[in-house]
Design a protein around this motif. Structure first.
Motif, PDB file in Angstrom:
ATOM      1  N   SER A 210      -2.393  77.092  13.826  1.00 32.85           N
ATOM      2  CA  SER A 210      -1.368  77.219  12.767  1.00 32.85           C
ATOM      3  C   SER A 210      -1.295  75.929  11.948  1.00 32.85           C
ATOM      4  O   SER A 210      -1.185  75.964  10.716  1.00 32.85           O
ATOM      5  CB  SER A 210      -0.005  77.551  13.383  1.00 32.85           C
ATOM      6  OG  SER A 210       0.308  76.582  14.375  1.00 32.85           O
ATOM      7  N   ASP A 211      -1.416  74.789  12.635  1.00 33.62           N
ATOM      8  CA  ASP A 211      -1.401  73.505  11.899  1.00 33.62           C
ATOM      9  C   ASP A 211      -2.612  73.415  10.968  1.00 33.62           C
ATOM     10  O   ASP A 211      -2.516  72.951   9.832  1.00 33.62           O
ATOM     11  CB  ASP A 211      -1.425  72.324  12.871  1.00 33.62           C
ATOM     12  CG  ASP A 211      -0.132  72.218  13.674  1.00 33.62           C
ATOM     13  OD1 ASP A 211      -0.130  71.557  14.729  1.00 33.62           O
ATOM     14  OD2 ASP A 211       0.875  72.844  13.238  1.00 33.62           O
ATOM     15  N   ARG A 212      -3.773  73.880  11.462  1.00 28.82           N
ATOM     16  CA  ARG A 212      -4.971  73.833  10.632  1.00 28.82           C
ATOM     17  C   ARG A 212      -4.785  74.674   9.378  1.00 28.82           C
ATOM     18  O   ARG A 212      -5.090  74.240   8.271  1.00 28.82           O
ATOM     19  CB  ARG A 212      -6.181  74.351  11.419  1.00 28.82           C
ATOM     20  CG  ARG A 212      -7.462  74.346  10.588  1.00 28.82           C
ATOM     21  CD  ARG A 212      -8.615  75.073  11.255  1.00 28.82           C
ATOM     22  NE  ARG A 212      -8.912  74.525  12.566  1.00 28.82           N
ATOM     23  CZ  ARG A 212      -8.925  75.253  13.677  1.00 28.82           C
ATOM     24  NH1 ARG A 212      -8.646  76.540  13.641  1.00 28.82           N
ATOM     25  NH2 ARG A 212      -9.221  74.695  14.831  1.00 28.82           N
ATOM     26  N   PHE A 213      -4.228  75.860   9.537  1.00 29.12           N
ATOM     27  CA  PHE A 213      -4.081  76.731   8.358  1.00 29.12           C
ATOM     28  C   PHE A 213      -3.034  76.180   7.402  1.00 29.12           C
ATOM     29  O   PHE A 213      -3.233  76.195   6.179  1.00 29.12           O
ATOM     30  CB  PHE A 213      -3.744  78.170   8.765  1.00 29.12           C
ATOM     31  CG  PHE A 213      -3.838  79.116   7.605  1.00 29.12           C
ATOM     32  CD1 PHE A 213      -2.710  79.707   7.074  1.00 29.12           C
ATOM     33  CD2 PHE A 213      -5.068  79.345   7.001  1.00 29.12           C
ATOM     34  CE1 PHE A 213      -2.803  80.531   5.964  1.00 29.12           C
ATOM     35  CE2 PHE A 213      -5.166  80.178   5.895  1.00 29.12           C
ATOM     36  CZ  PHE A 213      -4.042  80.763   5.380  1.00 29.12           C
ATOM     37  N   ASP A 214      -1.959  75.617   7.948  1.00 33.10           N
ATOM     38  CA  ASP A 214      -0.949  74.976   7.070  1.00 33.10           C
ATOM     39  C   ASP A 214      -1.593  73.856   6.266  1.00 33.10           C
ATOM     40  O   ASP A 214      -1.367  73.700   5.063  1.00 33.10           O
ATOM     41  CB  ASP A 214       0.193  74.388   7.922  1.00 33.10           C
ATOM     42  CG  ASP A 214       1.233  75.440   8.294  1.00 33.10           C
ATOM     43  OD1 ASP A 214       2.026  75.181   9.209  1.00 33.10           O
ATOM     44  OD2 ASP A 214       1.210  76.528   7.675  1.00 33.10           O
TER      45      ASP A 214
END
Ligand code: GLU
Length: 405
Positions: A210-214
């Motif tokens: 999720s952090d990567r996509f954000d």
């Protein structure tokens, strides 16, 4: 008031005043739009001020956007006669709009449900001059137009040597999702599915999904000058449900030990589907393309999103590999770094001039937008935008819109 500002005021004034509407229209004709983040204070002052602007008020207004207001009003921006340029782009758009050939892609069900009649075009110069026409406020998924951004983000994080120890930089000469690797057992280049999956594996490796996509969504928004960037969850789910070929590519690369150590293959594939399902309009895609055309600096904010060396790498591979199996012909006839996607988008980055985004969902047999490709061909038949048009002695009668006419 400085002499130059006084002269500028007099050139626009009638009976000692400048009408507010006339000033707003003059800026719009030059491509400076009211949502330009650089001009927020200026437009607030114009719209909040008197409908009739005196010389003294013009001085105060000029202080809200020192330099840019004068540069715009004295036709000192990248495309001096922007209103004529916008009309000429509209003429090409209207000509191409009559084309009814092509088919919607069928291998990703959600893409088959798009209105085939949709057609949009936007331009953003390296000085932030913008114009759009057609369905330019409609959102569409970027699909493979995500690949240049994924590649640039991998370069920013890992550097050129590390990235190209995992992915080549040669055209594959095969379809974008062909089950093939180069002689070193690596994806041929970052502009095809295998290469983009690999580049995705190099971004925030080992980090939380999720952090990567954000992080990636934030980078897209920064490159788009703060414009809204969407995500189409239905396309993402549709991609994931019909991605046998991409799963096969992923397992093939794992079997060949192509990935860096400790890569979670399913995470990497999910990330790739997410990137393809990012949504933009042609307005925001053109700004992103202009960021690439401007050495990685977003023209609307001045933010350095990517380093110029990495953008140079990206434009090189867009020029040689960006248009599927039409890349060689496109580089020869159009000669502009471009990336297409099966949603019918084509993103053009004309170095030191600006970015253009075209979207029309009907595709040719190679997977490129029929109207999009035709628009690009007619663009360079009218304007000297081909990479090699910069050579001296090419004295044909096409237009160089960077010159005052
Ligand atoms: N998501 C699509 C795929 O993986 C992208 C293809 C494209 O736009 O070229 O096949």
């Amino acid at each position: 008031m400085s002499d130059s500002r006084s002269a500028l005021f007099k050139s626009f004034s009638k009976e000692g005043i400048v009408r507010r509407e006339a000033l707003l229209e003059a800026l719009k004709e030059r491509g400076i739009l009211e949502d330009d983040p650089r001009m927020k204070a200026l437009f607030k002052a114009i719209n909040g001020g008197s409908p009739e602007i005196s010389e003294a008020q013009f001085q105060i207004l000029s202080d809200q956007a020192p330099g840019l207001l004068e540069q715009a009003l004295t036709d000192g921006l990248a495309i001096p006669d922007f209103s004529t340029f916008a009309k000429e782009l509209t003429d090409i758009f209207d000509e191409v709009n009559t084309i009814r050939m092509g088919k919607l892609p069928t291998y990703i069900p959600q893409l088959e449900r798009v209105d085939p009649e949709k057609f949009a075009m936007s331009v953003c110069t390296v000085d932030g001059q913008r114009f759009s026409t057609g369905d330019c406020d409609d959102y569409f998924c970027v699909q493979s137009c995500s690949k240049p951004m994924t590649y640039c983000l991998a370069l920013e994080e890992q550097g050129e040597d590390v990235v190209h120890s995992y992915v080549g930089r040669e055209p594959s000469g095969k379809t974008f999702n062909e089950l093939t690797l180069n002689t070193k057992g690596l994806p041929h280049n970052p502009m095809i599915n295998a290469g983009a999956i690999m580049c995705g594996a190099l971004i925030k490796k080992g980090g939380d999904a999720s952090d990567r996509f954000d992080y990636v969504m934030e980078k897209w928004k920064t490159a788009a000058g703060g414009q809204k960037i969407g995500f189409n969850n239905a396309v993402y789910l549709s991609e994931r449900q019909t991605a046998d070929r991409n799963f096969a590519l992923g397992y093939f690369m794992r079997e060949k030990k192509a990935f860096p150590p400790d890569v979670e293959l399913l995470d990497v594939l999910e990330f790739y589907f997410q990137c393809c399902s990012i949504e933009t309009t042609t307005k925001s895609m053109a700004i992103i393309a202009s960021t690439l055309a401007n050495g990685g600096i977003c023209p609307l904010t001045g933010v350095q999103v990517f380093s110029p060396g990495h953008v140079k790498n990206c434009l090189s591979l867009m020029l040689s590999c960006g248009m599927y199996d039409f890349s060689g012909e496109f580089a020869f006839t159009v000669g502009i770094p471009a990336k297409s996607g099966v949603s019918g988008a084509i993103m053009l980055a004309i170095p030191n001039v600006g970015g253009i985004a075209v979207w029309s969902p009907l595709l040719d047999e190679l997977g490129n937008s029929v109207r999009g490709v035709e628009f690009c061909k007619r663009l360079v038949s009218r304007f000297k935008f081909h990479t090699f048009d910069s050579m001296l002695g090419l004295g044909d009668d096409r237009i160089d819109p960077r010159r005052k006419r």
